[in-house]
Design a protein around this motif. Sequence first.
Motif, PDB file in Angstrom:
ATOM      1  N   GLU A   1       0.876  -1.117   0.136  1.00 17.65           N
ATOM      2  CA  GLU A   1       0.093   0.219   0.040  1.00 17.65           C
ATOM      3  C   GLU A   1       0.818   1.182  -0.011  1.00 17.65           C
ATOM      4  N   THR A   2       1.666   1.245   0.749  1.00 18.17           N
ATOM      5  CA  THR A   2       3.004   2.303   0.531  1.00 18.17           C
ATOM      6  C   THR A   2       3.508   2.681  -0.531  1.00 18.17           C
ATOM      7  N   ILE A   3       3.951   1.504  -1.230  1.00 21.47           N
ATOM      8  CA  ILE A   3       4.605   1.752  -2.519  1.00 21.47           C
ATOM      9  C   ILE A   3       3.641   2.115  -3.583  1.00 21.47           C
ATOM     10  N   TYR A   4       2.412   1.867  -3.520  1.00 21.75           N
ATOM     11  CA  TYR A   4       1.415   1.979  -4.455  1.00 21.75           C
ATOM     12  C   TYR A   4       0.956   3.490  -4.225  1.00 21.75           C
ATOM     13  N   PHE A   5       0.985   3.858  -2.789  1.00 21.90           N
ATOM     14  CA  PHE A   5       0.584   5.294  -2.556  1.00 21.90           C
ATOM     15  C   PHE A   5       1.739   6.343  -3.237  1.00 21.90           C
ATOM     16  N   LEU A   6       2.922   5.826  -3.001  1.00 19.57           N
ATOM     17  CA  LEU A   6       4.086   6.630  -3.512  1.00 19.57           C
ATOM     18  C   LEU A   6       4.251   6.822  -5.107  1.00 19.57           C
ATOM     19  N   VAL A   7       3.801   5.733  -5.838  1.00 22.36           N
ATOM     20  CA  VAL A   7       3.856   5.723  -7.140  1.00 22.36           C
ATOM     21  C   VAL A   7       2.885   6.561  -7.664  1.00 22.36           C
ATOM     22  N   LEU A   8       1.624   6.706  -7.141  1.00 22.89           N
ATOM     23  CA  LEU A   8       0.407   7.493  -7.565  1.00 22.89           C
ATOM     24  C   LEU A   8       0.887   9.087  -7.215  1.00 22.89           C
ATOM     25  N   MET A   9       1.607   9.202  -6.115  1.00 16.73           N
ATOM     26  CA  MET A   9       2.009  10.371  -5.807  1.00 16.73           C
ATOM     27  C   MET A   9       3.123  10.862  -6.794  1.00 16.73           C
ATOM     28  N   GLY A  10       3.861  10.155  -6.803  1.00 18.99           N
ATOM     29  CA  GLY A  10       5.093  10.230  -7.645  1.00 18.99           C
ATOM     30  C   GLY A  10       4.628  10.551  -9.389  1.00 18.99           C
ATOM     31  N   LEU A  11       3.601   9.910  -9.662  1.00 17.19           N
ATOM     32  CA  LEU A  11       2.939  10.154 -11.097  1.00 17.19           C
ATOM     33  C   LEU A  11       2.335  11.683 -11.178  1.00 17.19           C
ATOM     34  N   GLY A  12       1.760  11.777  -9.854  1.00 15.57           N
ATOM     35  CA  GLY A  12       1.131  13.374  -9.875  1.00 15.57           C
ATOM     36  C   GLY A  12       2.124  14.379  -9.940  1.00 15.57           C
ATOM     37  N   ILE A  13       3.191  14.083  -9.144  1.00 19.34           N
ATOM     38  CA  ILE A  13       4.340  15.131  -8.936  1.00 19.34           C
ATOM     39  C   ILE A  13       4.852  15.291 -10.318  1.00 19.34           C
ATOM     40  N   PHE A  14       5.539  14.455 -11.004  1.00 22.12           N
ATOM     41  CA  PHE A  14       6.207  14.545 -11.966  1.00 22.12           C
ATOM     42  C   PHE A  14       5.237  15.008 -13.222  1.00 22.12           C
ATOM     43  N   PHE A  15       3.893  14.703 -13.394  1.00 23.21           N
ATOM     44  CA  PHE A  15       3.226  14.794 -14.463  1.00 23.21           C
ATOM     45  C   PHE A  15       3.069  16.563 -14.424  1.00 23.21           C
ATOM     46  N   PHE A  16       2.523  16.848 -13.236  1.00 23.61           N
ATOM     47  CA  PHE A  16       2.163  18.228 -13.116  1.00 23.61           C
ATOM     48  C   PHE A  16       3.379  19.322 -13.194  1.00 23.61           C
ATOM     49  N   LEU A  17       4.475  18.714 -12.582  1.00 21.62           N
ATOM     50  CA  LEU A  17       5.813  19.827 -12.500  1.00 21.62           C
ATOM     51  C   LEU A  17       6.471  19.645 -13.917  1.00 21.62           C
ATOM     52  N   TYR A  18       6.030  18.614 -14.775  1.00 22.24           N
ATOM     53  CA  TYR A  18       6.440  18.563 -16.219  1.00 22.24           C
ATOM     54  C   TYR A  18       5.824  19.838 -17.077  1.00 22.24           C
ATOM     55  N   ILE A  19       4.305  19.840 -16.625  1.00 23.76           N
ATOM     56  CA  ILE A  19       3.603  21.030 -17.238  1.00 23.76           C
ATOM     57  C   ILE A  19       4.094  22.405 -17.014  1.00 23.76           C
ATOM     58  N   PHE A  20       4.637  22.433 -15.788  1.00 21.99           N
ATOM     59  CA  PHE A  20       5.076  23.715 -15.303  1.00 21.99           C
ATOM     60  C   PHE A  20       6.572  23.825 -15.608  1.00 21.99           C
ATOM     61  N   ILE A  21       7.430  23.091 -15.328  1.00 23.16           N
ATOM     62  CA  ILE A  21       8.842  23.189 -15.759  1.00 23.16           C
ATOM     63  C   ILE A  21       9.165  22.937 -17.179  1.00 23.16           C
ATOM     64  N   GLY A  22       8.476  22.027 -17.655  1.00 21.97           N
ATOM     65  CA  GLY A  22       8.446  21.655 -18.979  1.00 21.97           C
ATOM     66  C   GLY A  22       8.324  23.132 -19.875  1.00 21.97           C
ATOM     67  N   SER A  23       7.089  23.813 -19.513  1.00 28.19           N
ATOM     68  CA  SER A  23       6.875  24.955 -20.345  1.00 28.19           C
ATOM     69  C   SER A  23       8.031  25.964 -20.161  1.00 28.19           C
ATOM     70  N   ILE A  24       8.608  26.007 -19.025  1.00 25.74           N
ATOM     71  CA  ILE A  24       9.627  26.736 -18.910  1.00 25.74           C
ATOM     72  C   ILE A  24      10.853  26.484 -19.812  1.00 25.74           C
ATOM     73  N   ALA A  25      11.284  25.182 -19.653  1.00 23.25           N
ATOM     74  CA  ALA A  25      12.271  24.482 -20.405  1.00 23.25           C
ATOM     75  C   ALA A  25      12.232  24.876 -22.011  1.00 23.25           C
ATOM     76  N   LEU A  26      10.764  24.457 -22.377  1.00 25.15           N
ATOM     77  CA  LEU A  26      10.356  24.952 -23.889  1.00 25.15           C
ATOM     78  C   LEU A  26      10.455  26.335 -24.316  1.00 25.15           C
ATOM     79  N   SER A  27      10.382  27.256 -23.376  1.00 21.14           N
ATOM     80  CA  SER A  27      10.543  28.792 -23.380  1.00 21.14           C
ATOM     81  C   SER A  27      12.060  29.018 -23.534  1.00 21.14           C
ATOM     82  N   GLY A  28      12.855  28.389 -22.960  1.00 19.30           N
ATOM     83  CA  GLY A  28      14.371  28.492 -23.096  1.00 19.30           C
ATOM     84  C   GLY A  28      14.799  28.069 -24.471  1.00 19.30           C
ATOM     85  N   HIS A  29      14.504  26.790 -24.664  1.00 17.17           N
ATOM     86  CA  HIS A  29      14.951  26.256 -25.726  1.00 17.17           C
ATOM     87  C   HIS A  29      14.727  27.174 -27.071  1.00 17.17           C
ATOM     88  N   VAL A  30      13.369  27.532 -27.117  1.00 16.04           N
ATOM     89  CA  VAL A  30      12.726  28.384 -28.299  1.00 16.04           C
ATOM     90  C   VAL A  30      13.703  29.726 -28.219  1.00 16.04           C
TER      91      VAL A  30
END
Length: 344
Positions: free
Chosen positions: A176-205
């Motif tokens: 249950e702990t591993i499962y919770f961390l997996v779901l939490m991790g998926l949320g963290i990296f998905f939403f951070l990608y939207i935020f940080i990835g947008s910054i990164a794309l702007s930097g590349h462009v």
Amino acid sequence: MKNKILYIFGSEWFGMVIATLAVSQVFFLVSKYLVNIDLKYTGEVFFGLGIIMFIVIFILWAIRGLTIHDKKYLHWNNLTRLSFIALIPIILFIMDHILIDLIGMSKLLAEVSLYNYFFSYFLALVLGILLGYRLYTKEIDKNEINYAIIIPPLSIGTSIFLATPLMGYYHGDIAETIYFLVLMGLGIFFFLYIFIGSIALSGHVSNKADSTLPTAMLPVGVSSLIIINLLSIMSFGKVIGDITLNFGTVEFISILLYGFEVWNFIVVFILVFRKTTFGYLSVWAYGFPLGLFATSTIKLESALKIPFLGDIFIFIWIVLMILWVYALINTYVFVDRIKHSVKA
């Protein structure tokens, strides 16, 4: 001279390790797909090479940090190098995953892997928090804004590689702990990608620096990793409450994400031949995303039973090998330049 040589061993060198482990992982997948034992043995060679690389680079990187006093805070003051440190938990996740795949799960390995999982997960989490803190507080140079900064959130999502075999071994509170961390991790990296990835794309462009261009392959890895997470989480079944993923929904979302993967891959693949990236260590950034792309492709092929995905999988494997050799040549050129500059 000694310090000048040590100085080059920043965290970006870990890209060589994870790219080599990615090659190893894909060789194992190809060996199963083509039912070829020789490819499995080749994967084992790359796995051993990856372990040796990691040990050597980690030692040199650590010595550099401890002995070159005026450079101790270089990683803290550089977002790119701070981000590349997050390759360490990714390496630990992948190495453990491959080891389990090679020798099978035992009680001892399960216990060691469990400790490794928690350590690597929270290391990735801490590095992600530190990156967020520096993004908000640091005076940022334009060259620091590239896709390398999505590595810390990406590293949390990579925990799925080790979580999957652990979920097959453990039950009850640990599962249950591993499962919770997996779901939490998926949320963290998905939403951070939207935020940080947008910054990164702007930097590349806006910047278009050749030295950081290979990191543009990383978004391929992000969408691939989401697919891998979704397919793996679906296979866990009910672990906490009534949380489950419907196969049809996972299929639908995965195909949408796969389209984004393919688009990103084609764009960056064209750039590989049109832009000068020769002589930069950053070319190792091609490896891990392509490894994830190959993994998500063969997982989709297995889930959807679509034959042409197998052909795409083989094509990605070939491209990965070509770019791995290309990166190795680049590393030789990079080191040779450093040697000549030291002599001068």
